[in-house]
Write an enzyme that holds these catalytic residues in place. Sequence first.
Site, mmCIF file in Angstrom:
data_model
loop_
_atom_site.group_PDB
_atom_site.id
_atom_site.type_symbol
_atom_site.label_atom_id
_atom_site.label_comp_id
_atom_site.label_asym_id
_atom_site.label_seq_id
_atom_site.Cartn_x
_atom_site.Cartn_y
_atom_site.Cartn_z
ATOM 1 N N LYS A 1 15.700 -20.876 -6.451
ATOM 2 C CA LYS A 1 16.982 -21.483 -6.049
ATOM 3 C C LYS A 1 17.289 -22.635 -6.994
ATOM 4 O O LYS A 1 16.388 -23.448 -7.270
ATOM 5 C CB LYS A 1 16.912 -21.991 -4.606
ATOM 6 N N GLU B 1 25.598 -26.559 1.511
ATOM 7 C CA GLU B 1 25.036 -27.671 2.293
ATOM 8 C C GLU B 1 26.103 -28.720 2.605
ATOM 9 O O GLU B 1 26.924 -29.069 1.728
ATOM 10 C CB GLU B 1 23.867 -28.302 1.509
ATOM 11 N N GLU C 1 20.240 -25.755 -7.837
ATOM 12 C CA GLU C 1 21.391 -26.507 -7.340
ATOM 13 C C GLU C 1 22.457 -26.598 -8.432
ATOM 14 O O GLU C 1 22.118 -26.746 -9.612
ATOM 15 C CB GLU C 1 20.968 -27.931 -6.946
ATOM 16 N N ASP D 1 12.564 -28.128 -2.026
ATOM 17 C CA ASP D 1 12.092 -29.400 -2.595
ATOM 18 C C ASP D 1 12.257 -30.530 -1.571
ATOM 19 O O ASP D 1 11.872 -31.678 -1.840
ATOM 20 C CB ASP D 1 12.765 -29.713 -3.939
ATOM 21 N N SER D 2 12.770 -30.214 -0.382
ATOM 22 C CA SER D 2 12.731 -31.166 0.734
ATOM 23 C C SER D 2 11.275 -31.505 1.062
ATOM 24 O O SER D 2 10.996 -32.453 1.799
ATOM 25 C CB SER D 2 13.435 -30.596 1.970
ATOM 26 N N ASP E 1 12.115 -23.241 -4.671
ATOM 27 C CA ASP E 1 13.141 -24.196 -5.099
ATOM 28 C C ASP E 1 12.766 -24.795 -6.456
ATOM 29 O O ASP E 1 11.649 -25.299 -6.626
ATOM 30 C CB ASP E 1 13.215 -25.321 -4.045
HETATM 31 O O1 KIV Z 1 14.954 -28.170 -0.085
HETATM 32 C C1 KIV Z 1 15.522 -27.733 0.911
HETATM 33 O O2 KIV Z 1 15.032 -27.780 2.039
HETATM 34 C C2 KIV Z 1 16.839 -27.157 0.735
HETATM 35 C C3 KIV Z 1 17.636 -26.860 1.968
HETATM 36 C C4 KIV Z 1 18.262 -28.101 2.443
HETATM 37 C C5 KIV Z 1 18.610 -25.776 1.742
HETATM 38 O O3 KIV Z 1 17.273 -26.962 -0.360
#
Ligand code: KIV
Length: 255
Positions: free
Chosen positions: A101, A169, A103, A33-34, A72
């Site tokens: 994934k 992280e 969090e 989600d970056s 994500d």
């Molecule tokens: O969204 C992302 O890029 C991430 C990484 C920082 C692990 O979750």
Amino acid sequence: MKGKEPITVVTAYDYFSAKICERVGIDMILVGDSLGNVVLGYESTLNVEMEDMERHIQAVRRGAPNSFIIGDMPFMSYQTSDDEGMRNAGRLMKAGSNCVKVEGGLRVVPLVKKLVDSGIPVMGHIGLTPQSVNQIGGYRIQGKGKDADRMIVAAKSLEEAGIFSLVIELTIEETTRAITESLLIPTIGIGAGRYCDGQVLVWHDLLGINDGKIPRFVKKYANLNTEIEKALSDYVKDVKEHMFPEENHVFKEDK
Ligand code: KIV
């Protein structure tokens, strides 16, 4: 691969970058989600929607048909209820990811159990969790002092709940090491030091495509910003000075 060979993970968000990841043999591709920060230009990851993730996972899957893709779960796609989390995880799997994934620590354990029971592999993510940045009070280094015990308990509970791997992280190296040594599953670090089973970096950071804000834990393997700026400036100059197109770029009536 734990204990045998370090695992490589990189983020990718589109067809072309995914193709390169697959070609060079990256072990896992993270459609993170970056995306919100580096592709969509938001201040944080909080604005990313399910539709954004689906579209980019589909593009990455088209570029990397044989790779393991991590999808994500975006902010508020699983925090409202486990049912909502299950439905949205299903959407990311249908878009082409091999796992999702999420969090969080103890808070997401019930959801992780349900996802794993339904056949969806789950990767955990602890330490700095950007979706909770407002609660954490900024992008702060995690795992110091008593926080180390809290993180170790969270990691063990997530492993028991069934995650197959754990992202850690922005965490001090001693805590990451303790977590890696206490788990059977692999840890993947980003700004978490040397004692992880693998590393993940964001595509734009690794390649130097950014506006200069690079975290200290990143190693830049290229400086594409400079390359791209030079190429675009040369293009502008050529067009303005009638140097492009040249003879070999034009089409003419067959003689
Ligand atoms: O969204 C992302 O890029 C991430 C990484 C920082 C692990 O979750």
